[in-house]
Motif scaffolding. Structure first.
Motif, PDB file in Angstrom:
ATOM      1  N   ALA A  87      31.624  36.352  32.891  1.00  0.00           N
ATOM      2  CA  ALA A  87      30.352  37.029  32.597  1.00  0.00           C
ATOM      3  C   ALA A  87      30.585  38.527  32.710  1.00  0.00           C
ATOM      4  O   ALA A  87      30.769  39.067  33.799  1.00  0.00           O
ATOM      5  CB  ALA A  87      29.271  36.576  33.570  1.00  0.00           C
ATOM      6  N   THR A  88      30.598  39.191  31.566  1.00  0.00           N
ATOM      7  CA  THR A  88      30.991  40.594  31.537  1.00  0.00           C
ATOM      8  C   THR A  88      29.783  41.522  31.436  1.00  0.00           C
ATOM      9  O   THR A  88      28.649  41.078  31.250  1.00  0.00           O
ATOM     10  CB  THR A  88      31.973  40.857  30.376  1.00  0.00           C
ATOM     11  OG1 THR A  88      32.542  42.157  30.541  1.00  0.00           O
ATOM     12  CG2 THR A  88      31.279  40.741  29.030  1.00  0.00           C
ATOM     13  N   VAL A 137      32.926  37.123  37.393  1.00  0.00           N
ATOM     14  CA  VAL A 137      31.856  38.086  37.117  1.00  0.00           C
ATOM     15  C   VAL A 137      32.501  39.470  37.060  1.00  0.00           C
ATOM     16  O   VAL A 137      33.180  39.890  37.983  1.00  0.00           O
ATOM     17  CB  VAL A 137      30.727  38.032  38.171  1.00  0.00           C
ATOM     18  CG1 VAL A 137      29.953  36.732  38.046  1.00  0.00           C
ATOM     19  CG2 VAL A 137      31.259  38.177  39.584  1.00  0.00           C
ATOM     20  N   SER A 138      32.314  40.137  35.929  1.00  0.00           N
ATOM     21  CA  SER A 138      32.982  41.416  35.699  1.00  0.00           C
ATOM     22  C   SER A 138      32.028  42.585  35.910  1.00  0.00           C
ATOM     23  O   SER A 138      31.044  42.751  35.179  1.00  0.00           O
ATOM     24  CB  SER A 138      33.554  41.479  34.279  1.00  0.00           C
ATOM     25  OG  SER A 138      34.722  40.722  34.175  1.00  0.00           O
ATOM     26  N   THR A 188      42.741  30.227  28.119  1.00  0.00           N
ATOM     27  CA  THR A 188      41.699  31.100  27.583  1.00  0.00           C
ATOM     28  C   THR A 188      40.479  31.085  28.485  1.00  0.00           C
ATOM     29  O   THR A 188      40.036  30.036  28.950  1.00  0.00           O
ATOM     30  CB  THR A 188      41.271  30.645  26.175  1.00  0.00           C
ATOM     31  OG1 THR A 188      42.411  30.593  25.320  1.00  0.00           O
ATOM     32  CG2 THR A 188      40.239  31.600  25.582  1.00  0.00           C
ATOM     33  N   VAL A 189      39.941  32.260  28.744  1.00  0.00           N
ATOM     34  CA  VAL A 189      38.669  32.429  29.445  1.00  0.00           C
ATOM     35  C   VAL A 189      37.702  33.056  28.452  1.00  0.00           C
ATOM     36  O   VAL A 189      38.037  34.046  27.793  1.00  0.00           O
ATOM     37  CB  VAL A 189      38.823  33.344  30.681  1.00  0.00           C
ATOM     38  CG1 VAL A 189      37.471  33.593  31.342  1.00  0.00           C
ATOM     39  CG2 VAL A 189      39.805  32.739  31.675  1.00  0.00           C
ATOM     40  N   VAL A 190      36.524  32.478  28.310  1.00  0.00           N
ATOM     41  CA  VAL A 190      35.555  32.977  27.335  1.00  0.00           C
ATOM     42  C   VAL A 190      34.649  34.024  27.979  1.00  0.00           C
ATOM     43  O   VAL A 190      34.006  33.766  28.993  1.00  0.00           O
ATOM     44  CB  VAL A 190      34.708  31.831  26.755  1.00  0.00           C
ATOM     45  CG1 VAL A 190      33.617  32.372  25.844  1.00  0.00           C
ATOM     46  CG2 VAL A 190      35.601  30.855  25.995  1.00  0.00           C
ATOM     47  N   LYS A 191      34.642  35.185  27.373  1.00  0.00           N
ATOM     48  CA  LYS A 191      33.841  36.300  27.879  1.00  0.00           C
ATOM     49  C   LYS A 191      32.462  36.272  27.221  1.00  0.00           C
ATOM     50  O   LYS A 191      32.350  36.250  25.986  1.00  0.00           O
ATOM     51  CB  LYS A 191      34.527  37.621  27.515  1.00  0.00           C
ATOM     52  CG  LYS A 191      34.954  38.479  28.681  1.00  0.00           C
ATOM     53  CD  LYS A 191      35.527  39.780  28.136  1.00  0.00           C
ATOM     54  CE  LYS A 191      35.912  40.714  29.249  1.00  0.00           C
ATOM     55  NZ  LYS A 191      36.413  41.994  28.722  1.00  0.00           N
ATOM     56  N   ILE A 192      31.423  36.302  28.032  1.00  0.00           N
ATOM     57  CA  ILE A 192      30.050  36.347  27.537  1.00  0.00           C
ATOM     58  C   ILE A 192      29.319  37.477  28.262  1.00  0.00           C
ATOM     59  O   ILE A 192      29.311  37.507  29.499  1.00  0.00           O
ATOM     60  CB  ILE A 192      29.309  35.018  27.783  1.00  0.00           C
ATOM     61  CG1 ILE A 192      30.004  33.867  27.038  1.00  0.00           C
ATOM     62  CG2 ILE A 192      27.847  35.121  27.341  1.00  0.00           C
ATOM     63  CD1 ILE A 192      29.378  32.501  27.296  1.00  0.00           C
ATOM     64  N   PRO A 193      28.718  38.428  27.541  1.00  0.00           N
ATOM     65  CA  PRO A 193      27.946  39.474  28.217  1.00  0.00           C
ATOM     66  C   PRO A 193      26.802  38.863  29.022  1.00  0.00           C
ATOM     67  O   PRO A 193      26.136  37.928  28.557  1.00  0.00           O
ATOM     68  CB  PRO A 193      27.411  40.329  27.061  1.00  0.00           C
ATOM     69  CG  PRO A 193      28.354  40.057  25.925  1.00  0.00           C
ATOM     70  CD  PRO A 193      28.757  38.625  26.079  1.00  0.00           C
ATOM     71  N   GLY A 224      22.757  41.790  41.453  1.00  0.00           N
ATOM     72  CA  GLY A 224      21.866  40.742  40.962  1.00  0.00           C
ATOM     73  C   GLY A 224      22.386  40.076  39.711  1.00  0.00           C
ATOM     74  O   GLY A 224      22.340  38.844  39.583  1.00  0.00           O
ATOM     75  N   GLN A 225      22.885  40.860  38.764  1.00  0.00           N
ATOM     76  CA  GLN A 225      23.426  40.284  37.529  1.00  0.00           C
ATOM     77  C   GLN A 225      24.618  39.381  37.833  1.00  0.00           C
ATOM     78  O   GLN A 225      24.731  38.277  37.310  1.00  0.00           O
ATOM     79  CB  GLN A 225      23.845  41.396  36.572  1.00  0.00           C
ATOM     80  CG  GLN A 225      22.698  42.142  35.926  1.00  0.00           C
ATOM     81  CD  GLN A 225      23.195  43.266  35.038  1.00  0.00           C
ATOM     82  OE1 GLN A 225      24.134  43.979  35.383  1.00  0.00           O
ATOM     83  NE2 GLN A 225      22.564  43.422  33.882  1.00  0.00           N
ATOM     84  N   ALA A 226      25.505  39.857  38.695  1.00  0.00           N
ATOM     85  CA  ALA A 226      26.692  39.071  39.039  1.00  0.00           C
ATOM     86  C   ALA A 226      26.311  37.783  39.755  1.00  0.00           C
ATOM     87  O   ALA A 226      26.875  36.713  39.493  1.00  0.00           O
ATOM     88  CB  ALA A 226      27.629  39.909  39.909  1.00  0.00           C
ATOM     89  N   LEU A 227      25.337  37.873  40.643  1.00  0.00           N
ATOM     90  CA  LEU A 227      24.897  36.700  41.401  1.00  0.00           C
ATOM     91  C   LEU A 227      24.283  35.652  40.465  1.00  0.00           C
ATOM     92  O   LEU A 227      24.587  34.458  40.558  1.00  0.00           O
ATOM     93  CB  LEU A 227      23.895  37.124  42.475  1.00  0.00           C
ATOM     94  CG  LEU A 227      23.390  36.037  43.426  1.00  0.00           C
ATOM     95  CD1 LEU A 227      24.538  35.437  44.230  1.00  0.00           C
ATOM     96  CD2 LEU A 227      22.332  36.625  44.368  1.00  0.00           C
ATOM     97  N   LEU A 228      23.422  36.103  39.551  1.00  0.00           N
ATOM     98  CA  LEU A 228      22.793  35.173  38.606  1.00  0.00           C
ATOM     99  C   LEU A 228      23.837  34.505  37.708  1.00  0.00           C
ATOM    100  O   LEU A 228      23.759  33.300  37.435  1.00  0.00           O
ATOM    101  CB  LEU A 228      21.767  35.911  37.756  1.00  0.00           C
ATOM    102  CG  LEU A 228      20.484  36.344  38.471  1.00  0.00           C
ATOM    103  CD1 LEU A 228      19.666  37.260  37.571  1.00  0.00           C
ATOM    104  CD2 LEU A 228      19.660  35.133  38.896  1.00  0.00           C
ATOM    105  N   ALA A 229      24.807  35.280  37.243  1.00  0.00           N
ATOM    106  CA  ALA A 229      25.851  34.719  36.392  1.00  0.00           C
ATOM    107  C   ALA A 229      26.676  33.678  37.141  1.00  0.00           C
ATOM    108  O   ALA A 229      27.035  32.639  36.591  1.00  0.00           O
ATOM    109  CB  ALA A 229      26.759  35.830  35.867  1.00  0.00           C
TER     110      ALA A 229
END
Length: 220
Positions: A110-111, A130-131, A80-85, A117-122
């Motif tokens: 991280a969806t 990073v989705s 399982t991989v937990v998806k978090i916005p 920037g969002q992907a890098l921070l996640a």
């Protein structure tokens, strides 16, 4: 680049796993609602898909509740991989829960990332994946190919090992265009996977082959 099926429909997942076409599954609350999928069905999806990863999204909006829910979701199976916005509806970053869940050894996807920037921070916060949502990026006039390419460059330069998932792919031609970007995974619906596998000239050619074989066998 690996292909994942974007679905919460157990029959679709069984079909595409049997075809050996996918290397993982991603779900979300919208897909689960459409497929009338409950926790027991999600658990069956996780079990049936092993050892491939299955992303399952939290419903909680509060950071500490996300962490507790992530623990419960991880009990569904070790794949399982937990998806978090990456950010909540109010614009608050979910970097703290992404980090908190990651340090527990639970892989996080991280969806809803729309920018580099969002992907890098996640990824800095500890996300395993990073989705980037291609369709939504394109709707705003952006280029999902360009964002994926720049995200790969940013993660490499930062020494981060997060894998890039490109989801919300709405036409099969995008798959080929994403390959040079360095994206690791592309998630596709069953409909788009079917279109990716198909071509009208492939069908026509196969029909010609079969007709020739039938004619040859009749004349032999």
């Amino acid at each position: 680049m690996r292909l994942f099926l974007d679905s919460a429909n157990l029959d679709e997942i069984r079909t595409w796993l049997a075809r050996r076409a996918i290397r993982g599954v991603t779900t979300n609350p919208i897909l689960a609602k459409q497929a009338h999928t409950d926790r027991s069905t999600i658990q069956e999806i996780v079990r049936f898909s092993a050892p491939y990863p299955v992303s399952v999204q939290v419903h909680s909006r509060v950071a500490n509740e996300m962490t507790n829910e992530a623990k419960s979701l991880f009990d569904l199976g070790s794949n399982t991989v937990v998806k978090i916005p990456v950010v909540g509806p109010d614009g608050s970053p979910n970097l703290e829960p992404i980090h908190a869940v990651s340090v527990l050894g639970i892989p996080v996807n991280a969806t809803a990332c729309m920018t580099v920037g969002q992907a890098l921070l996640a990824a800095y916060a500890g996300a395993r994946y990073v989705s980037l949502l291609a369709g939504r990026i394109e709707e705003e006039g952006g280029s999902s190919v360009n964002v994926a390419h720049l995200t790969r460059t940013a993660l490499t330069q930062a020494g981060l090992e997060a894998e890039i998932i490109v989801g919300s792919v709405r036409e099969p031609g995008l798959v080929a265009r994403l390959i040079p970007t360095g994206a690791d995974i592309c998630t596709l619906s069953a409909d788009i996977l079917g279109k990716l596998a198909d071509h009208r000239y492939s069908r026509a050619t196969a029909e010609q082959f079969y007709r020739a074989a039938e004619t040859h066998s009749q004349s032999a």
